[in-house]
Design an enzyme around this catalytic site. Structure first.
Site, PDB file in Angstrom:
ATOM      1  N   VAL A  46       0.832  -1.199   0.000  1.00  0.00           N
ATOM      2  CA  VAL A  46       0.000   0.000   0.000  1.00  0.00           C
ATOM      3  C   VAL A  46       0.874   1.259   0.000  1.00  0.00           C
ATOM      4  O   VAL A  46       0.517   2.283  -0.604  1.00  0.00           O
ATOM      5  CB  VAL A  46      -1.015  -0.039   1.169  1.00  0.00           C
ATOM      6  CG1 VAL A  46      -0.374   0.155   2.521  1.00  0.00           C
ATOM      7  CG2 VAL A  46      -2.138   0.959   0.959  1.00  0.00           C
ATOM      8  N   ASP A  47       2.025   1.184   0.612  1.00  0.00           N
ATOM      9  CA  ASP A  47       2.969   2.303   0.660  1.00  0.00           C
ATOM     10  C   ASP A  47       3.407   2.691  -0.760  1.00  0.00           C
ATOM     11  O   ASP A  47       3.370   3.875  -1.147  1.00  0.00           O
ATOM     12  CB  ASP A  47       4.173   1.863   1.506  1.00  0.00           C
ATOM     13  CG  ASP A  47       5.114   2.982   1.894  1.00  0.00           C
ATOM     14  OD1 ASP A  47       4.752   4.163   1.724  1.00  0.00           O
ATOM     15  OD2 ASP A  47       6.220   2.669   2.389  1.00  0.00           O
TER      16      ASP A  47
HETATM   17  N1  AR6 Z   1      -5.265  -0.221  -1.019  1.00  0.00           N
HETATM   18  C1  AR6 Z   1      -5.650  -0.848   0.112  1.00  0.00           C
HETATM   19  N2  AR6 Z   1      -4.959  -1.865   0.671  1.00  0.00           N
HETATM   20  C2  AR6 Z   1      -3.835  -2.275   0.032  1.00  0.00           C
HETATM   21  C3  AR6 Z   1      -3.364  -1.680  -1.154  1.00  0.00           C
HETATM   22  C4  AR6 Z   1      -4.131  -0.593  -1.687  1.00  0.00           C
HETATM   23  N3  AR6 Z   1      -3.769   0.047  -2.803  1.00  0.00           N
HETATM   24  N4  AR6 Z   1      -2.226  -2.312  -1.520  1.00  0.00           N
HETATM   25  C5  AR6 Z   1      -2.000  -3.285  -0.622  1.00  0.00           C
HETATM   26  N5  AR6 Z   1      -2.966  -3.265   0.330  1.00  0.00           N
HETATM   27  P1  AR6 Z   1       1.454  -3.965   3.190  1.00  0.00           P
HETATM   28  P2  AR6 Z   1       2.535  -3.919   5.937  1.00  0.00           P
HETATM   29  C6  AR6 Z   1      -3.141  -4.121   1.512  1.00  0.00           C
HETATM   30  O1  AR6 Z   1       2.397  -5.044   2.817  1.00  0.00           O
HETATM   31  O2  AR6 Z   1       2.236  -5.350   6.134  1.00  0.00           O
HETATM   32  C7  AR6 Z   1       5.789  -1.764   2.473  1.00  0.00           C
HETATM   33  O3  AR6 Z   1       6.838  -2.146   1.643  1.00  0.00           O
HETATM   34  C8  AR6 Z   1      -2.406  -5.442   1.540  1.00  0.00           C
HETATM   35  O4  AR6 Z   1      -3.118  -6.420   0.784  1.00  0.00           O
HETATM   36  O5  AR6 Z   1       1.266  -2.852   2.251  1.00  0.00           O
HETATM   37  O6  AR6 Z   1       2.215  -2.952   7.043  1.00  0.00           O
HETATM   38  C9  AR6 Z   1       6.187  -0.683   3.464  1.00  0.00           C
HETATM   39  O7  AR6 Z   1       7.148   0.207   2.933  1.00  0.00           O
HETATM   40  C10 AR6 Z   1      -2.434  -5.755   3.039  1.00  0.00           C
HETATM   41  O8  AR6 Z   1      -3.698  -6.320   3.412  1.00  0.00           O
HETATM   42  O9  AR6 Z   1       1.876  -3.294   4.614  1.00  0.00           O
HETATM   43  C11 AR6 Z   1       6.759  -1.480   4.604  1.00  0.00           C
HETATM   44  O10 AR6 Z   1       8.110  -1.822   4.377  1.00  0.00           O
HETATM   45  C12 AR6 Z   1      -2.328  -4.383   3.685  1.00  0.00           C
HETATM   46  O11 AR6 Z   1      -2.605  -3.437   2.637  1.00  0.00           O
HETATM   47  C13 AR6 Z   1       5.920  -2.728   4.608  1.00  0.00           C
HETATM   48  O12 AR6 Z   1       5.409  -2.872   3.287  1.00  0.00           O
HETATM   49  C14 AR6 Z   1      -0.963  -4.063   4.269  1.00  0.00           C
HETATM   50  O13 AR6 Z   1       0.056  -4.674   3.488  1.00  0.00           O
HETATM   51  C15 AR6 Z   1       4.733  -2.598   5.541  1.00  0.00           C
HETATM   52  O14 AR6 Z   1       4.079  -3.840   5.633  1.00  0.00           O
END
Ligand code: AR6
Length: 180
Positions: A46-47
């Site tokens: 998501v980041d």
């Molecule tokens: N909209 C909504 N949810 C989303 C989207 C989106 N566009 N894209 C992904 N998700 P994650 P974390 C969901 O990995 O576990 C990054 O590299 C995804 O399916 O984004 O907190 C950062 O820089 C999941 O359910 O975040 C950090 O290094 C949720 O968002 C690390 O990942 C969170 O997944 C953070 O890891």
């Protein structure tokens, strides 16, 4: 029969929570929350999606913030997003649950609500913080998210809506179960 204050508070909070399957970058809310890392300079998941959609102004602004500790939050404008603000928070990496993960995850949500109050925000959308790359068990993370959002809503009557924006079915279903 009349409901107790606690019951009324609970139903008011419930009415202001929405679970949607959506790309959080598309939501026209006052603030979206980013599941960032401690550098705040972007990443995957998501980041990455938020940085791509907000444009290069975002990373330029983030460079000025000096990073963010796990469990804390920082705020920036939304730049090219439909959302006015981005609240960046760093969830814990799941390491089995004995490393303070539940407290750190709860602290992420609380830190976001501090900005919501300070900026008078009425609509805010959260992704499932730590539920992707950081490996937090989904049901456990969702229980914390729901508990903290209910508390945040009960402490701030100005908030109109909190959206849980879910990307994956599994996460969407976990929120539906938790809110039932
Ligand atoms: N909209 C909504 N949810 C989303 C989207 C989106 N566009 N894209 C992904 N998700 P994650 P974390 C969901 O990995 O576990 C990054 O590299 C995804 O399916 O984004 O907190 C950062 O820089 C999941 O359910 O975040 C950090 O290094 C949720 O968002 C690390 O990942 C969170 O997944 C953070 O890891």
């Amino acid at each position: 029969m009349e409901k107790s204050a606690a019951e009324r508070g609970e139903s008011r909070a419930a009415n202001r929570i929405e679970v949607v399957q959506a790309d959080i970058t598309k939501l026209a809310v006052d603030a979206i929350v980013n599941a960032a890392n401690t550098s705040l300079l972007g990443g995957g998941g998501v980041d990455g999606a938020i940085h791509r959609a907000a444009g290069p102004e975002l990373v330029a602004e983030c460079r000025l913030l000096g990073g963010c500790r796990t469990g804390q939050a920082k705020i920036t404008p939304g730049f090219r997003l439909p959302a006015r603000y981005i609240i960046h928070t760093v969830g814990p990496v799941w390491n089995g649950g004995g490393q303070g993960e539940p407290e750190l995850l709860a602290s992420c949500y609380r830190g976001c609500f501090v900005f919501v109050r300070e900026h008078g925000l009425r609509t805010v959308a959260f992704p499932a913080i730590s539920c992707g790359v950081y490996g937090y068990p989904i049901d456990e993370a969702v229980a914390i998210a729901v508990r903290e959002v209910r508390t945040g809503l009960s402490e701030n009557a100005e908030i109109e809506k909190v959206i849980f924006a879910c990307f994956e079915n599994e996460v969407y279903e976990a929120y539906q179960r938790a809110l039932r």
